[in-house]
Write a protein that holds these residues in place. Sequence first.
Motif, PDB file in Angstrom:
ATOM      1  N   MET A 131       0.790  -1.238   0.000  1.00  0.00           N
ATOM      2  CA  MET A 131       0.000   0.000   0.000  1.00  0.00           C
ATOM      3  C   MET A 131       0.830   1.300   0.000  1.00  0.00           C
ATOM      4  O   MET A 131       0.525   2.227  -0.749  1.00  0.00           O
ATOM      5  N   LYS A 135       0.702   3.284  -6.707  1.00  0.00           N
ATOM      6  CA  LYS A 135      -0.187   4.375  -7.085  1.00  0.00           C
ATOM      7  C   LYS A 135      -1.618   3.992  -6.708  1.00  0.00           C
ATOM      8  O   LYS A 135      -2.374   4.809  -6.225  1.00  0.00           O
ATOM      9  N   HIS A 136      -1.943   2.729  -6.943  1.00  0.00           N
ATOM     10  CA  HIS A 136      -3.225   2.204  -6.498  1.00  0.00           C
ATOM     11  C   HIS A 136      -3.143   0.684  -6.491  1.00  0.00           C
ATOM     12  O   HIS A 136      -2.242   0.098  -7.095  1.00  0.00           O
ATOM     13  N   SER A 137      -4.084   0.045  -5.818  1.00  0.00           N
ATOM     14  CA  SER A 137      -4.118  -1.415  -5.837  1.00  0.00           C
ATOM     15  C   SER A 137      -5.563  -1.892  -5.803  1.00  0.00           C
ATOM     16  O   SER A 137      -6.451  -1.199  -5.295  1.00  0.00           O
ATOM     17  N   PHE A 138      -5.761  -3.087  -6.361  1.00  0.00           N
ATOM     18  CA  PHE A 138      -7.089  -3.696  -6.404  1.00  0.00           C
ATOM     19  C   PHE A 138      -7.021  -5.061  -5.734  1.00  0.00           C
ATOM     20  O   PHE A 138      -6.238  -5.909  -6.145  1.00  0.00           O
ATOM     21  N   ILE A 156      -4.892   3.691 -14.749  1.00  0.00           N
ATOM     22  CA  ILE A 156      -4.246   4.439 -13.669  1.00  0.00           C
ATOM     23  C   ILE A 156      -2.728   4.420 -13.843  1.00  0.00           C
ATOM     24  O   ILE A 156      -2.054   5.429 -13.632  1.00  0.00           O
ATOM     25  N   ARG A 161       0.380  11.147 -13.466  1.00  0.00           N
ATOM     26  CA  ARG A 161       1.753  10.789 -13.167  1.00  0.00           C
ATOM     27  C   ARG A 161       1.815   9.271 -13.143  1.00  0.00           C
ATOM     28  O   ARG A 161       1.195   8.637 -12.282  1.00  0.00           O
ATOM     29  N   PRO A 189     -14.381   7.855 -10.465  1.00  0.00           N
ATOM     30  CA  PRO A 189     -14.790   9.235 -10.188  1.00  0.00           C
ATOM     31  C   PRO A 189     -13.753  10.008  -9.372  1.00  0.00           C
ATOM     32  O   PRO A 189     -13.692  11.229  -9.452  1.00  0.00           O
ATOM     33  N   GLY A 190     -12.931   9.281  -8.601  1.00  0.00           N
ATOM     34  CA  GLY A 190     -11.955   9.970  -7.757  1.00  0.00           C
ATOM     35  C   GLY A 190     -10.618  10.163  -8.441  1.00  0.00           C
ATOM     36  O   GLY A 190      -9.648  10.567  -7.805  1.00  0.00           O
ATOM     37  N   TYR A 191     -10.556   9.859  -9.738  1.00  0.00           N
ATOM     38  CA  TYR A 191      -9.276   9.947 -10.439  1.00  0.00           C
ATOM     39  C   TYR A 191      -9.453  10.704 -11.743  1.00  0.00           C
ATOM     40  O   TYR A 191      -9.914  10.149 -12.737  1.00  0.00           O
ATOM     41  N   ASP A 312       1.607  16.233 -11.422  1.00  0.00           N
ATOM     42  CA  ASP A 312       1.187  15.867 -10.069  1.00  0.00           C
ATOM     43  C   ASP A 312       1.147  17.117  -9.190  1.00  0.00           C
ATOM     44  O   ASP A 312       2.187  17.648  -8.817  1.00  0.00           O
ATOM     45  N   PRO A 313      -0.056  17.600  -8.859  1.00  0.00           N
ATOM     46  CA  PRO A 313      -0.130  18.842  -8.076  1.00  0.00           C
ATOM     47  C   PRO A 313       0.569  18.738  -6.725  1.00  0.00           C
ATOM     48  O   PRO A 313       1.034  19.739  -6.186  1.00  0.00           O
ATOM     49  N   ALA A 314       0.660  17.526  -6.188  1.00  0.00           N
ATOM     50  CA  ALA A 314       1.278  17.374  -4.866  1.00  0.00           C
ATOM     51  C   ALA A 314       2.785  17.615  -4.910  1.00  0.00           C
ATOM     52  O   ALA A 314       3.408  17.832  -3.872  1.00  0.00           O
TER      53      ALA A 314
END
Lengths: 570, 185
Positions: A131, A135-138, A156, A161, A189-191, A312-314
């Motif tokens: 985790m 970047k993400h996991s399923f 994704i 990025r 929706p969150g990406y 990447d805004p962060a």
Amino acid sequence: MGHAQAYQEAMNMRAVDALMECLKAEGVDVVFGLPGGANLPTYDAFYDAGIRHILVRHEAGGGHAAEGYAKATGKVGVSLATSGPGATNLITPICDAMMDSVPVVFITGQVRTELLGTDGFQEADMIGISMPVVKHSFMIQDPTEIPRSIHEAFHIARTGRPGPVVVDIPQDLSRADIPYEPVTDVRLPGYQPTTEGNQKQIRIAAKALANARRPIIYAGGGVVSAGAGAELTELAMSDRFPVTCTVMGLGAFPGTHEQWLGMLGMHGTRAANYAMDEADLICAIGARFDDRVTGKLSEFAPRAKFIHIDVDPAEISKNVPAHIPIVGDAKNILPRLTAEYRALAADPGRLEEWWSRIRVWQERHPLRYDDSTDSEIKPQYMVQALYEATGGEAIVVSDVGQHQMWTAQYYHFPQPRRWINSGGLGTMGFGLPAAMGAKVGCPDQTVVCVAGDGSVQMNAQELATCAQEGIAIKVFIMNNGYLGMVRQWQELFWDKRYSQVEMGEWPDFVKLAEAYGATGIRLQDKHTLVDDMKAALAVDGPVLVDVRVTREENTYPMIPAGQPARNMVG
Amino acid sequence: MGEPGTKEVLSLDELEAVAGLRTGRKHVLSILVENKPGVLTRIAGLFARRGFNIDTLAVGPTDDERISRITLTLDGALHPIDQVTKQLHKLINVLKIRDLEPRETLARELAMFKVSADGASRAEVMQICEIFRGKVVDVTKRSVVIELTGTCDKVDAFEQLVRPFGLIEMARTGEIAIARGRGET
């Protein structure tokens, strides 16, 4: 129910067969992996799926190969492993891909759902363990989720990025029958990455550039990921903007261009670091102000204002507060910035003074080393010889250590995706398998790996994969018998108390190569080195070249860790 | 070519950094997330990894069963809040984040206090409870349990007042918040 029967029903198939359909729909032509108990169904599906599968000897090798493939081609790499130890062996490549923003989808097997949480054989909480570095996991909980999850994972991994995505599939779910329909959309929706770049901000940036008297472009790996090398060059040449790149960005701007200052950072050129130090405007593009670039943060570029362009805004204002932030894809933004800048018709004469200052630094402090007076091969010369032997046209993959920095310094990369290395995580053992992946992705190009005698041993087992699959990488080991970079730090900062850095004579790399079914060559004469390298490059199949170099040579120049660029030594 | 708000001439001296600043006040973040397993772990892990300190955290359902609301408070003196929200936004399961404006926000938390209250002090404790519009929900010979709702500051004040009587236990939910008026939070 046998799967032959499942095939007869138009829409029903095993989830793993649907997985193969998804991989094909994503344009996957090759995957790197190693089977085990929990992903047996997946491997049964590979048996006749028509997707090239490369059987690696260690999952980490497969993970790095997928990274090398992705970095060389710009496509998403795919790496597979079974549950438990197979999955945990992927953690280093996953973390590496996260740090360097490499698009890779990692598909891991998991124990059967009834065993989850029971400490079952080869059970590891892969989602939990990975985790912090994905970047993400399923975590698949229903076999019908598999097709959508796979497509979303690819989406994704490659957009915004880029980065690694893990899909963890329990064994029983992977063999279940599901109704399969091709997935043509993603529902995330969150990406929604911002790619456009705000026009007003771009205009302000253009004006700032037009007003700067000591500007510099500082480009990172994001320019390579965005495929925006040409756009970067256009911007730089819209005036005479000096350009420097991070170790990840090399090749984004031609390494022989007259506006090129060389790499910046800890082992960058003095010209690049001093120019950053004295700049009044720094235009950062796809770069993240890593500590290896900034040195002491509080004294970094004290006179500069910052334009920061990143998808990447962060990253913006994370380490260095930005004055003109622009969030978006460099490929979209740079041409518009160039156009806005050109429209301002700034006076190019204002940069004369800046350039004369830079030229003085370049003349006084070029990259240099004392060459040997006999046949001994200096490591820096080894890279220069390789540049000559390859005509500067190879894909060069490096491992991590002194050889990586020397290669970054002395091989002048003409274009993006010709230089592949582990910059963020600094993973020893990355080079050889990444070269293997790059060669699979770009079979018509010369792919060389520059490795250290320390780092090459961390994934040397993949030579067997290369031999079996006929993957003709040419590995040049810069052999000094030491963990060289650590030895250098012990020499410079720890009173030469050499603690656990001597690697000695082992192994015999020529014999090792032969044992793996590759060609082994040993080189130790400077005078014939270029020709010998050309001969090694001409050998068919994988080649391991043991180049004996000066044992105690230091990588210079250098900003000692935690110090400002002004304090460069060597 | 001028666009409203963009000055034609721009001097580098006038440029100011626009982010990475610390506000020095408490922030209440209202975060809408997909109601999926592991989402809270992702958020908690992100905070731990980046060294962000959560003061309070409350999670619950929303009017849409596919979406949960996480309300968390943190100290803007310790963290650049924009960096916190930008990192949160990178989580795929995070749908929406609002850094709630204190003046336009209704924030409440629920707290339960178990306070020593024997014959002598009971009346006084009950009186404080009444002033704060708390509710006594359990009474024994030697203690009372008081339920209290209010802003974090109100609960803090109540805690200070009853502590001298002997605070046996306290449980607080952390604030949840919603924006005033018609607009969605």
